[in-house]
Write a protein that holds these residues in place. Structure first.
Motif, PDB file in Angstrom:
ATOM      1  N   LYS A   1      23.253 -33.199  57.800  1.00 23.99           N
ATOM      2  CA  LYS A   1      21.792 -33.314  57.900  1.00 23.99           C
ATOM      3  C   LYS A   1      21.123 -32.859  56.603  1.00 23.99           C
ATOM      4  O   LYS A   1      20.171 -33.483  56.134  1.00 23.99           O
ATOM      5  N   VAL A   2      21.623 -31.767  56.035  1.00 21.66           N
ATOM      6  CA  VAL A   2      21.050 -31.246  54.790  1.00 21.66           C
ATOM      7  C   VAL A   2      21.287 -32.234  53.649  1.00 21.66           C
ATOM      8  O   VAL A   2      20.404 -32.461  52.822  1.00 21.66           O
TER       9      VAL A   2
ATOM     10  N   LEU B   1      16.736 -19.968  52.961  1.00 23.51           N
ATOM     11  CA  LEU B   1      17.604 -20.453  54.032  1.00 23.51           C
ATOM     12  C   LEU B   1      17.462 -19.617  55.301  1.00 23.51           C
ATOM     13  O   LEU B   1      17.632 -20.122  56.403  1.00 23.51           O
TER      14      LEU B   1
ATOM     15  N   PHE C   1      13.802 -26.584  52.856  1.00 26.69           N
ATOM     16  CA  PHE C   1      14.974 -26.052  53.545  1.00 26.69           C
ATOM     17  C   PHE C   1      14.737 -24.701  54.189  1.00 26.69           C
ATOM     18  O   PHE C   1      15.675 -24.012  54.559  1.00 26.69           O
TER      19      PHE C   1
ATOM     20  N   LYS D   1      18.803 -34.956  53.849  1.00 21.56           N
ATOM     21  CA  LYS D   1      17.497 -34.490  53.372  1.00 21.56           C
ATOM     22  C   LYS D   1      17.486 -34.400  51.839  1.00 21.56           C
ATOM     23  O   LYS D   1      16.508 -34.772  51.195  1.00 21.56           O
TER      24      LYS D   1
ATOM     25  N   LEU E   1      16.842 -22.920  57.682  1.00 18.12           N
ATOM     26  CA  LEU E   1      18.036 -23.686  58.055  1.00 18.12           C
ATOM     27  C   LEU E   1      19.154 -22.831  58.630  1.00 18.12           C
ATOM     28  O   LEU E   1      20.091 -23.346  59.194  1.00 18.12           O
TER      29      LEU E   1
ATOM     30  N   GLU F   1      25.507 -29.754  60.584  1.00 15.49           N
ATOM     31  CA  GLU F   1      24.335 -29.303  59.830  1.00 15.49           C
ATOM     32  C   GLU F   1      24.416 -29.677  58.344  1.00 15.49           C
ATOM     33  O   GLU F   1      23.411 -30.061  57.738  1.00 15.49           O
TER      34      GLU F   1
END
Length: 175
Positions: A17-18, A166, A142, A21, A145, A14
């Motif tokens: 992926k963040v 988040l 975001f 982004k 998430l 994860e």
């Protein structure tokens, strides 16, 4: 002044992926990152760091350029600028790569490793040093998430807004 933000995630991929982004948001000039590091902890508890900035490569390329320039100038004195250019470039690249590998830029590696030991096995964390940010637009990206703020240099109000974003449900997409 830059702000440090450390966000932990339950899955091992994860944080990657963040970071991807965030890189896209950087291209849109919504966030200016000084440094970013992804920390993963595998099932055995071993911590792995993934630096976003390759200092060895940066040092080698800058060393190559400056070494080639100075080598060419010294080579002119001895009437062989091509040899000076080649030798100076090789020496400069080697010295630059060595200095880049020894340099610590941005977030302190010892701090990252020590905090990385505190995350659960099979999880990840993203360490980000942010120069500037458009908070409303970035936080909206975001939403939902399922991350948790581990450490930050933000004000308590900003930290609370980040944690709320988040843990909020993702916004519905039109399409």
């Amino acid at each position: 002044m830059s702000d440090l933000i450390v966000v932990g995630f339950d899955s091992i991929d994860e944080a990657d992926k963040v970071l991807l982004k965030l890189d896209a948001l950087k291209k849109e000039y919504l966030v200016d990152l000084e440094d970013a590091v992804v920390v993963t902890r595998n099932a055995e508890g071993k911590v792995h760091l993934k630096q976003s900035i390759n200092l060895t490569g940066i040092g080698a390329s800058s060393g190559l350029l400056s070494g080639a320039l100075w080598g060419g100038l010294v080579g002119l004195l001895f009437l062989n600028p091509l040899a000076g250019f080649a030798i100076g470039g090789a020496v400069g690249a080697g010295v630059g790569a060595l200095s880049g590998s020894l340099a610590d830029y941005g977030i302190d590696d010892d701090f990252i490793k020590s905090l990385g030991q505190t995350i659960p096995n099979n999880s990840s964390a993203l360490f980000v040093l942010v120069r500037k940010v458009q908070p409303e637009k970035v936080l909206a990206e975001f939403s939902g998430l399922k991350g948790r703020v581990i450490k930050t240099s933000l004000s308590p109000e900003q930290e609370q807004k980040l944690q709320e974003a988040l843990s909020a449900a993702p916004a519905p997409t039109n399409g």
